[in-house]
Write a protein that holds these residues in place. Structure first.
Motif, PDB file in Angstrom:
ATOM      1  N   LYS A 278      57.351 -20.944 -60.087  1.00 14.82           N
ATOM      2  CA  LYS A 278      57.826 -19.691 -60.697  1.00 14.82           C
ATOM      3  C   LYS A 278      56.815 -19.172 -61.718  1.00 14.82           C
ATOM      4  CE  LYS A 278      61.893 -17.391 -62.548  1.00 14.82           C
ATOM      5  NZ  LYS A 278      61.192 -16.526 -63.468  1.00 14.82           N
ATOM      6  N   ARG A 279      56.181 -20.101 -62.432  1.00 13.58           N
ATOM      7  CA  ARG A 279      55.182 -19.711 -63.426  1.00 13.58           C
ATOM      8  C   ARG A 279      54.004 -19.001 -62.729  1.00 13.58           C
ATOM      9  NH1 ARG A 279      55.001 -24.325 -66.047  1.00 13.58           N
ATOM     10  NH2 ARG A 279      53.252 -25.187 -64.879  1.00 13.58           N
ATOM     11  N   ILE A 280      53.582 -19.536 -61.574  1.00 19.65           N
ATOM     12  CA  ILE A 280      52.478 -18.925 -60.819  1.00 19.65           C
ATOM     13  C   ILE A 280      52.886 -17.542 -60.308  1.00 19.65           C
ATOM     14  CG2 ILE A 280      51.019 -19.158 -58.758  1.00 19.65           C
ATOM     15  CD1 ILE A 280      51.314 -22.232 -59.090  1.00 19.65           C
ATOM     16  N   ILE A 281      54.131 -17.435 -59.783  1.00 15.83           N
ATOM     17  CA  ILE A 281      54.613 -16.160 -59.244  1.00 15.83           C
ATOM     18  C   ILE A 281      54.735 -15.103 -60.348  1.00 15.83           C
ATOM     19  CG2 ILE A 281      56.625 -15.001 -58.202  1.00 15.83           C
ATOM     20  CD1 ILE A 281      57.084 -17.599 -56.598  1.00 15.83           C
ATOM     21  N   ASP A 282      55.339 -15.505 -61.482  1.00 16.14           N
ATOM     22  CA  ASP A 282      55.513 -14.558 -62.596  1.00 16.14           C
ATOM     23  C   ASP A 282      54.171 -14.019 -63.077  1.00 16.14           C
ATOM     24  OD1 ASP A 282      58.227 -14.840 -62.473  1.00 16.14           O
ATOM     25  OD2 ASP A 282      58.396 -16.244 -64.141  1.00 16.14           O
ATOM     26  N   ARG A 284      51.491 -13.717 -61.295  1.00 15.02           N
ATOM     27  CA  ARG A 284      50.968 -12.816 -60.279  1.00 15.02           C
ATOM     28  C   ARG A 284      51.692 -11.458 -60.303  1.00 15.02           C
ATOM     29  NH1 ARG A 284      48.342 -13.967 -55.564  1.00 15.02           N
ATOM     30  NH2 ARG A 284      47.493 -15.657 -56.819  1.00 15.02           N
ATOM     31  N   LEU A 285      53.012 -11.479 -60.450  1.00 13.60           N
ATOM     32  CA  LEU A 285      53.785 -10.231 -60.492  1.00 13.60           C
ATOM     33  C   LEU A 285      53.388  -9.376 -61.699  1.00 13.60           C
ATOM     34  CD1 LEU A 285      57.339 -11.481 -59.434  1.00 13.60           C
ATOM     35  CD2 LEU A 285      55.888  -9.900 -58.166  1.00 13.60           C
ATOM     36  N   SER A 294      46.013  -6.583 -55.087  1.00 14.04           N
ATOM     37  CA  SER A 294      46.576  -7.781 -54.445  1.00 14.04           C
ATOM     38  C   SER A 294      45.460  -8.677 -53.918  1.00 14.04           C
ATOM     39  CB  SER A 294      47.487  -7.368 -53.294  1.00 14.04           C
ATOM     40  OG  SER A 294      47.961  -8.498 -52.610  1.00 14.04           O
ATOM     41  N   LYS A 295      45.629  -9.978 -54.101  1.00 14.93           N
ATOM     42  CA  LYS A 295      44.614 -10.924 -53.634  1.00 14.93           C
ATOM     43  C   LYS A 295      44.880 -11.290 -52.178  1.00 14.93           C
ATOM     44  CE  LYS A 295      43.816 -12.886 -58.210  1.00 14.93           C
ATOM     45  NZ  LYS A 295      43.939 -14.077 -59.057  1.00 14.93           N
ATOM     46  N   ASP A 296      43.842 -11.769 -51.493  1.00 11.26           N
ATOM     47  CA  ASP A 296      43.980 -12.142 -50.086  1.00 11.26           C
ATOM     48  C   ASP A 296      44.448 -13.589 -49.933  1.00 11.26           C
ATOM     49  OD1 ASP A 296      43.454  -9.847 -48.585  1.00 11.26           O
ATOM     50  OD2 ASP A 296      41.305 -10.035 -48.971  1.00 11.26           O
ATOM     51  N   ASP A 297      45.303 -14.055 -50.835  1.00  8.26           N
ATOM     52  CA  ASP A 297      45.892 -15.372 -50.651  1.00  8.26           C
ATOM     53  C   ASP A 297      47.324 -15.190 -50.130  1.00  8.26           C
ATOM     54  OD1 ASP A 297      47.530 -14.830 -52.911  1.00  8.26           O
ATOM     55  OD2 ASP A 297      45.984 -15.603 -54.246  1.00  8.26           O
ATOM     56  N   LEU A 298      47.932 -16.272 -49.683  1.00  9.12           N
ATOM     57  CA  LEU A 298      49.245 -16.184 -49.051  1.00  9.12           C
ATOM     58  C   LEU A 298      50.289 -15.585 -49.979  1.00  9.12           C
ATOM     59  CD1 LEU A 298      49.212 -19.624 -47.215  1.00  9.12           C
ATOM     60  CD2 LEU A 298      49.141 -17.396 -46.129  1.00  9.12           C
ATOM     61  N   LEU A 299      50.280 -15.994 -51.252  1.00 10.12           N
ATOM     62  CA  LEU A 299      51.264 -15.480 -52.199  1.00 10.12           C
ATOM     63  C   LEU A 299      51.091 -13.976 -52.404  1.00 10.12           C
ATOM     64  CD1 LEU A 299      53.572 -15.877 -54.201  1.00 10.12           C
ATOM     65  CD2 LEU A 299      51.881 -16.472 -55.941  1.00 10.12           C
ATOM     66  N   GLY A 300      49.831 -13.534 -52.598  1.00 13.63           N
ATOM     67  CA  GLY A 300      49.569 -12.112 -52.797  1.00 13.63           C
ATOM     68  C   GLY A 300      50.013 -11.285 -51.608  1.00 13.63           C
ATOM     69  N   ILE A 301      49.692 -11.750 -50.392  1.00 15.28           N
ATOM     70  CA  ILE A 301      50.060 -11.030 -49.166  1.00 15.28           C
ATOM     71  C   ILE A 301      51.580 -11.005 -49.012  1.00 15.28           C
ATOM     72  CG2 ILE A 301      49.847 -10.976 -46.639  1.00 15.28           C
ATOM     73  CD1 ILE A 301      47.134 -12.544 -47.096  1.00 15.28           C
ATOM     74  N   LEU A 303      53.913 -11.245 -51.453  1.00 12.11           N
ATOM     75  CA  LEU A 303      54.510 -10.358 -52.459  1.00 12.11           C
ATOM     76  C   LEU A 303      54.283  -8.889 -52.090  1.00 12.11           C
ATOM     77  CD1 LEU A 303      53.564 -12.259 -55.754  1.00 12.11           C
ATOM     78  CD2 LEU A 303      55.818 -12.116 -54.689  1.00 12.11           C
ATOM     79  N   GLU A 304      53.087  -8.581 -51.596  1.00 10.02           N
ATOM     80  CA  GLU A 304      52.773  -7.205 -51.191  1.00 10.02           C
ATOM     81  C   GLU A 304      53.634  -6.780 -50.000  1.00 10.02           C
ATOM     82  OE1 GLU A 304      48.680  -4.686 -50.585  1.00 10.02           O
ATOM     83  OE2 GLU A 304      48.861  -6.554 -49.477  1.00 10.02           O
TER      84      GLU A 304
END
Length: 525
Positions: A278-282, A284-285, A294-301, A303-304
Motif C-alpha cells: 500500500k505504501r508503494i501504491i500510495d 505512485r498515486l 505513468s511508468k512502464d512497470d506493471l503497477l503503473g500500467i 493504475l493507468e
C-alpha cells in the motif's frame, strides 16, 4: 395478582428462549451432521452409481490422514532421476488412480475429489470456466497468499482481466527487457566473482535464481529495487508454506477465529505485506496526481488502465479498488517470481543431465547474439532454447495440479457429476501420460516441440504448465521472455554440470522446488 401475572410472563419468556435455543442447537447439529456425514455419504453413493470408484468415506477426515502421511513419507526420501516424479509430488493421487483407474475419486475431508486426466475432459473444463470454477479451500486463511485474478470468478474476473491485460501486452513487456537484463547481469556478476577462472566451482544456484527473479518482479512491477520489496518475497514464501499446511488439513468451520500460533502468524504476515504494498501504491498515486507520467512497470500500467476504465464509464464501480490492486500486486510478487525461478532451476538441472542439449543451446545463443546483450528480436529466434524450456515445463510443470469445482450437476464426457464436486487435474500425470506422449513420455526430448506445442500434443489439451483456455496464465509471455533472457545470458558466460552433492528431491510448496537446493559445478567460459 400482578406478581403472578409477571411470573407467568417470565416463565413464558423463559420457555420461548429455551425453545429457540433448542431449535438453534438442533439446526446447527443437523448442519454439522449433514456436512460431516449425510452429504458426503449421499455424494459417495451418487458417484458410485455413476461408475466411479474410490475409497469408502470415513467420518470427517475422509482420506486426509493417508494423504498427509503419503506426502510426508515421500518427502523423506530422495529419488533417482529414473524414478517417477509423481510418486514424490502427488503420491496419494497416483496410488488412487493405479488402484481405481483414471475415473476415480478420493476424499479431502468431507469433500469428494474426482481426478481428471482425459484431454477431452480437460478441454471442456478449461473452456467452460463459467461452469467449472476455481477450487477454493474452505479455510478463508488459504486466501491470504493471493486473492487476485487467479481466484476471482465470472463478472469480477472479467473486469480484473480486462484492466490487467494491458500490463502483459508484448509491446509493454518489450519495455521491461532492460529490467530482465539488469537483474540477470547482477546475478552473473556475482557468480563471476566467486567462480575462479579455468576451474569448476560448486555453487548452489537455487537461492540466486530466486533472488534474481524476485529482483525482476520488483523492478518490472514497482520500478523499485529488490531490497525495497525483499520483505514481501520472504513473507509470501513463509505464507505459502502455511497455505500448503492448510491444504492438507480439515477445516472446522469457525476455527479461523482460534488464536493459534499459525493463525496469528498468517494474519501478521498479511498485515505486513498489505502495509508494504500500500505504501508503494500510495506513493505512485500521489506522483500521478502531481502530474508525473505513468511508468512502464506493471503497477503503473495497471493504475493507468484502471483510471481509463473509470473515466470511460464515469463510475468508480467499473474500476478496481486499492485493496484489489494490492491483491493483484501480491499475485505479481508470488506467481511471477515462483514460476520463473522454478522453470530456470529445472532447466539448468536438465541441461546438466543432457550436456548435448546444453551445447546445442549455447551454440544457438552465440550464433544469434555472440557475447552481445540479448534483445527482443533475437530472443524470438531462439528455437532450441524455446524447445528446451517447453520440455522442462512438461517434465516439471510449475503447478503439479489444478483444482476446479462444478457449480451445477454436469455431464463431462461419459462422467455424470453431481454439483459441488472438487475436480483435481494432475498436470504432472497428464504430462507424463504414455498414451498421450508416447513410450518416451518420461524422457527429456526437447525435439518433440520442434514444430510447436500444437504439433507436439496432436491438438489435444495435454500441455498445461500455464493452465489453458480463457483462464490461461496472464503472465506466461512474461515468464517465457524472462526465462529466455536468463538462459541465454548464463549460457554466454558459463558451462555447468551436476555436483556430486546434488540430491534429486522435487517437492511442492505450491510450485515444484528442489528440496535440497541445486548445487552445480560452474565453469567460466
Amino acid at each position: 395478582m400482578e406478581y403472578l401475572s409477571l411470573l407467568r410472563m417470565e416463565m413464558m419468556l423463559y420457555n420461548i428462549i429455551a425453545a429457540v435455543s433448542i431449535a438453534i442447537i438442533l439446526i446447527n447439529t443437523w448442519k454439522v451432521l449433514n456436512w460431516a456425514w449425510f452429504r458426503p455419504k449421499k455424494m459417495e453413493n451418487c458417484l458410485r452409481q455413476r461408475g466411479l470408484k474410490g475409497n469408502p468415506y470415513k467420518l470427517l477426515y475422509g482420506d486426509l490422514n493417508e494423504l498427509t502421511k503419503s506426502v510426508i513419507e515421500a518427502k523423506s526420501k530422495p529419488i533417482n532421476f529414473s524414478d517417477d516424479i509423481a510418486q514424490r509430488l502427488i503420491p496419494f493421487f497416483l496410488n488412487a488412480i493405479n488402484k481405481n483407474g483414471k475415473n476415480s475419486f478420493v476424499w479431502l475431508g468431507p469433500y469428494p475429489i474426482v481426478l481428471i486426466t482425459d484431454p477431452e475432459h480437460l478441454k471442456e473444463i478449461f473452456t467452460k470456466n463459467y461452469v467449472y470454477q476455481k477450487q477454493t479451500h474452505p479455510n478463508p486463511y488459504a486466501k491470504l497468499l493471493a486473492h487476485g485474478l487467479i481466484s476471482l470468478e465470472e463478472d469480477k474476473w472479467a473486469k480484473h482481466r480486462k484492466i490487467i491485460n494491458p500490463a502483459f501486452h508484448v509491446q509493454k513487456l518489450k519495455h521491461m527487457l532492460p529490467s530482465f537484463y539488469l537483474s540477470c547481469s547482477e546475478m552473473i556478476s556475482k557468480w563471476e566473482e566467486v567462480v575462479p577462472k579455468e576451474t569448476s566451482f560448486e555453487l548452489d544456484i537455487w537461492p540466486d535464481l530466486q533472488i534474481m527473479t524476485s529482483e525482476v518482479i520488483s523492478r518490472t512491477a514497482f520500478g523499485s529495487s529488490y531490497e525495497e520489496g525483499r520483505i514481501v518475497f520472504e513473507l509470501q514464501k513463509e505464507q505459502a508454506e502455511y497455505v500448503m499446511e492448510i491444504g492438507r488439513s480439515i477445516y472446522i468451520p469457525g476455527s479461523r477465529f482460534l488464536p493459534t500460533k499459525r493463525n496469528k502468524r498468517m494474519l501478521e504476515i498479511e498485515k505486513q505485506v498489505q502495509t508494504t504494498i500500500k505504501r508503494i501504491i500510495d506513493k505512485r498515486l500521489k506522483a500521478m496526481e502531481e502530474g508525473e507520467t505513468s511508468k512502464d512497470d506493471l503497477l503503473g500500467i495497471l493504475l493507468e488502465s484502471n483510471l481509463k476504465e473509470i473515466e470511460l464509464h464515469g463510475r468508480k464501480e467499473f474500476g478496481i479498488t486499492t485493496s484489489e490492486v494490492i491483491e493483484e500486486c501480491k499475485l505479481f510478487y508470488f506467481a511471477g517470481q515462483e514460476t520463473t525461478s522454478v522453470l530456470l532451476v529445472w532447466t539448468m538441472i536438465l541441461l546438466c543431465l543432457h550436456p548435448e542439449w546444453q551445447v546445442r543451446a549455447r551454440e544457438e545463443v552465440l550464433q544469434v547474439f555472440g557475447n552481445d546483450k540479448p534483445d527482443l528480436e533475437g530472443l524470438s529466434r531462439l528455437k532450441i532454447v524455446t524447445m528446451i524450456l517447453y520440455e522442462t515445463l512438461r517434465l516439471f510443470p510449475p503447478l503439479p495440479a489444478f483444482g476446479r469445482r462444478n457449480k451445477e450437476e454436469v455431464k463431462l464426457g461419459k462422467l455424470h457429476l453431481p454439483a459441488g464436486v472438487l475436480l483435481i487435474i494432475p498436470a504432472i500425470l497428464v504430462h507424463y501420460d504414455k498414451e498421450i506422449w508416447g513410450e518416451d513420455a518420461k524422457e527429456f526430448k526437447p525435439e518433440r516441440f520442434k514444430e510447436g506445442v500444437s504439433k507436439a500434443t496432436n491438438g489435444q489439451v495435454s500441455f498445461i504448465p500455464f493452465s489453458w483456455g480463457p483462464r490461461v496464465c496472464i503472465g506466461q509471455n512474461f515468464a517465457m521472455m524472462e526465462a529466455k533472457m536468463a538462459v541465454a545470458m548464463i549460457l554466454q558466460k558459463f558451462s555447468f554440470e551436476l555436483s556430486p552433492s546434488y540430491t534429486h528431491a522435487p517437492f511442492a510448496i505450491v510450485t515444484i522446488h528442489p528440496q535440497y537446493g541445486a548445487p552445480l559445478l560452474m565453469r567460466r567460459l
